[in-house]
Scaffold this motif. Structure first.
Motif, PDB file in Angstrom:
ATOM      1  N   UNK A 231      -4.756   8.612   9.366  1.00 30.11           N
ATOM      2  CA  UNK A 231      -4.005   7.897   8.337  1.00 30.11           C
ATOM      3  C   UNK A 231      -3.649   6.496   8.817  1.00 30.11           C
ATOM      4  N   UNK A 232      -3.155   6.399  10.052  1.00 30.18           N
ATOM      5  CA  UNK A 232      -2.779   5.088  10.591  1.00 30.18           C
ATOM      6  C   UNK A 232      -3.999   4.168  10.653  1.00 30.18           C
TER       7      UNK A 232
ATOM      8  N   UNK B  87      -7.208  -0.399   8.251  1.00 28.33           N
ATOM      9  CA  UNK B  87      -8.416  -0.875   7.571  1.00 28.33           C
ATOM     10  C   UNK B  87      -8.089  -1.626   6.296  1.00 28.33           C
ATOM     11  N   UNK B  88      -7.131  -1.117   5.540  1.00 27.24           N
ATOM     12  CA  UNK B  88      -6.842  -1.704   4.226  1.00 27.24           C
ATOM     13  C   UNK B  88      -5.630  -2.625   4.224  1.00 27.24           C
TER      14      UNK B  88
ATOM     15  N   UNK C 220      -8.169   4.933  -1.980  1.00 30.90           N
ATOM     16  CA  UNK C 220      -8.839   4.219  -0.893  1.00 30.90           C
ATOM     17  C   UNK C 220      -9.400   5.150   0.168  1.00 30.90           C
ATOM     18  N   UNK C 221      -8.634   6.166   0.541  1.00 30.67           N
ATOM     19  CA  UNK C 221      -9.023   7.053   1.626  1.00 30.67           C
ATOM     20  C   UNK C 221      -8.329   8.394   1.447  1.00 30.67           C
TER      21      UNK C 221
ATOM     22  N   UNK D  66       0.869  -1.178   0.000  1.00 32.67           N
ATOM     23  CA  UNK D  66       0.000   0.000   0.000  1.00 32.67           C
ATOM     24  C   UNK D  66       0.902   1.224   0.000  1.00 32.67           C
ATOM     25  N   UNK D  67       0.439   2.324  -0.611  1.00 31.36           N
ATOM     26  CA  UNK D  67       1.229   3.555  -0.691  1.00 31.36           C
ATOM     27  C   UNK D  67       0.457   4.711  -0.059  1.00 31.36           C
ATOM     28  N   UNK D  68       1.142   5.493   0.781  1.00 28.13           N
ATOM     29  CA  UNK D  68       0.580   6.714   1.349  1.00 28.13           C
ATOM     30  C   UNK D  68       1.229   7.906   0.652  1.00 28.13           C
ATOM     31  N   UNK D  69       0.419   8.840   0.184  1.00 31.59           N
ATOM     32  CA  UNK D  69       0.924  10.053  -0.456  1.00 31.59           C
ATOM     33  C   UNK D  69       0.538  11.246   0.408  1.00 31.59           C
TER      34      UNK D  69
END
Length: 436
Positions: A105-106, A111-112, A94-95, A43-46
């Motif tokens: 965010x955490x 969740x995913x 996703x969110x 998964x990637x967080x931007x």
């Protein structure tokens, strides 16, 4: 079982970088691994920026790239306040959360991509995960801003001023110093307003009662024995109080203070304080107290309604102020900014012409000021060691935005070393010297 891997893209200013560090520290403490590429990430967080149109486009492009190369993306940061705009371009995200929404965010990651059963808190260093080199770090002292500058939408994304209690800030600063950090860069949206929302409440720190206030923080940080650099300082009158601390060597003689313009009329349209004459008088007073002070500022040219005479007034201010480090932006309409409704927008070609004239004018000033440092002995902090020698910064140089100091042949030095050099050459922005 293999630990889940998180990819992370951090865009925008140092304040956003600190948010990224906090998110990564929490995720790492829960056992997530950090992936340096899309392919190995689950998964990637931007973490996005939404300050100007170019930053918005960069953020949207980065989200698109992460979706194309990975497919599972959570978006946070300033642009998150404009969810509809993100969803219109990238509906499969996703969110989406707003700025400094660390817990949200955490939770979205949970969740995913559920966390491993066993946390690995012991793997986290006391200073947390840092995205800067080990020898310097950004220390964020507050969120948000109470001002309503007409060119800015930060308050709509990050809210009003929320200061961290001074003991909490000092605990983090001490942890960083104990971890070997040689330089702390103090950041916020409005550093000199620190503590206003808390009514400058007293807190206990190492047996002393100290106020949650700009001066008291500067004084306490000065006791850590490392470089302390002040950024984003709004030009309130009480800023004058910290100049003697610089003269005594408690904190770096460096002040990043965004004046934005010199014309009283333009400053009023911007809803910025002070006038150029007041600022010139204060600059003179600061230099009398601390002759070695380095003054950095940023300006906007091509603001709606800016006349040629007002632009010339700005150039004259530069000549008289003799600022050491200067950045400048051509005005860019930001979605939601009040300045967009002002009449007499400046044509883009004229804005770019004024920007070029401004930078050329300031380059001459910078070059002349740097020439005066030739022959001086200065302490510099090593940022990089390359085949030709070492790349450093002086007390006058913040990382990434100011100049550099090159030391030919000094390949035996280590990143993070503090060494004394003799300045022997200068150009418009950088210096060269040799070890002594």
């Amino acid at each position: 079982m293999t630990a889940p891997h998180i990819g992370f893209i951090s865009l925008g200013c140092p304040k956003a970088l600190v948010d990224s560090e906090r998110i990564l520290t929490k995720l790492r403490a829960e056992g997530y691994q950090i992936s340096p590429n899309y392919q190995n990430a689950d998964l990637v967080v931007v973490n996005t920026c939404g300050f100007i149109d170019a930053a918005v486009e960069e953020s949207l492009d980065s989200i698109g790239e992460a979706l194309a190369k990975n497919g599972k993306v959570i978006v946070t940061g300033c642009l998150g306040a404009r969810e509809d705009e993100i969803r219109a371009r990238h509906p499969q995200v996703l969110k989406i959360t707003g700025a400094h929404a660390i817990d949200e965010v955490v939770s979205s990651v949970h969740e995913h991509l559920p966390p491993p059963h066993d946390p690995f808190s012991s793997l986290i260093p006391p200073q947390g995960i840092k995205l800067t080199p080990k020898h310097y770090a950004y220390l964020k002292i507050s969120e948000g801003c109470n001002h309503r500058c007409t060119f800015c939408i930060i308050p709509s994304m990050r809210g009003d001023l929320v200061s961290r209690p001074i003991d909490e800030v000092m605990q983090e600063a001490e942890r960083l110093a104990n971890a070997g950090v040689k330089e702390l860069l103090i950041v916020s949206q409005d550093t000199s307003a620190y503590g206003l929302d808390l009514k400058y409440q007293n807190r206990d720190w190492q047996g002393l009662s100290i106020r949650t206030r700009f001066y008291d923080l500067a004084e306490a940080l000065g006791d850590l024995g490392i470089w302390i650099r002040m950024h984003y300082v709004y030009p309130y009158p009480h800023v004058d109080e910290i100049i003697p601390l610089m003269a005594k060597g408690k904190i770096l003689p460096y002040l990043d203070i965004p004046f934005q313009h010199a014309s009283s009329r333009i400053l009023k349209l911007m809803k910025r304080p002070a006038a150029s004459q007041n600022n010139l008088e204060r600059i003179k007073a600061w230099r009398e107290i601390c002759p070695t002070i380095t003054l950095r500022s940023t300006f906007i040219v091509g603001f709606p309604g800016e006349t040629e005479q007002e632009f010339e007034e700005l150039l004259q201010f530069l000549t008289e102020a003799q600022l050491d480090r200067v950045g400048c932006f051509a005005y860019s309409p930001v979605k939601g900014a009040a300045a967009n409704d002002l009449p007499n927008a400046i044509p883009e070609q004229l804005k770019q012409e004024r920007l070029a004239r401004f930078m050329a004018h300031q380059a001459d000033i910078s070059a002349e000021r740097l020439q005066k440092r030739i022959g001086a002995i200065e302490t510099v902090l090593i940022d990089e060691v390359v085949e030709q020698g070492a790349v450093a910064r002086s007390q006058s140089d913040a990382p990434e935005i100011d100049g550099q100091v090159f030391i030919d042949g000094a390949t035996h030095l280590q990143v993070g070393d503090l060494v004394n050099i003799a300045i022997e050459e200068a150009d418009d922005y950088d210096l060269w010297g040799h070890l002594i």
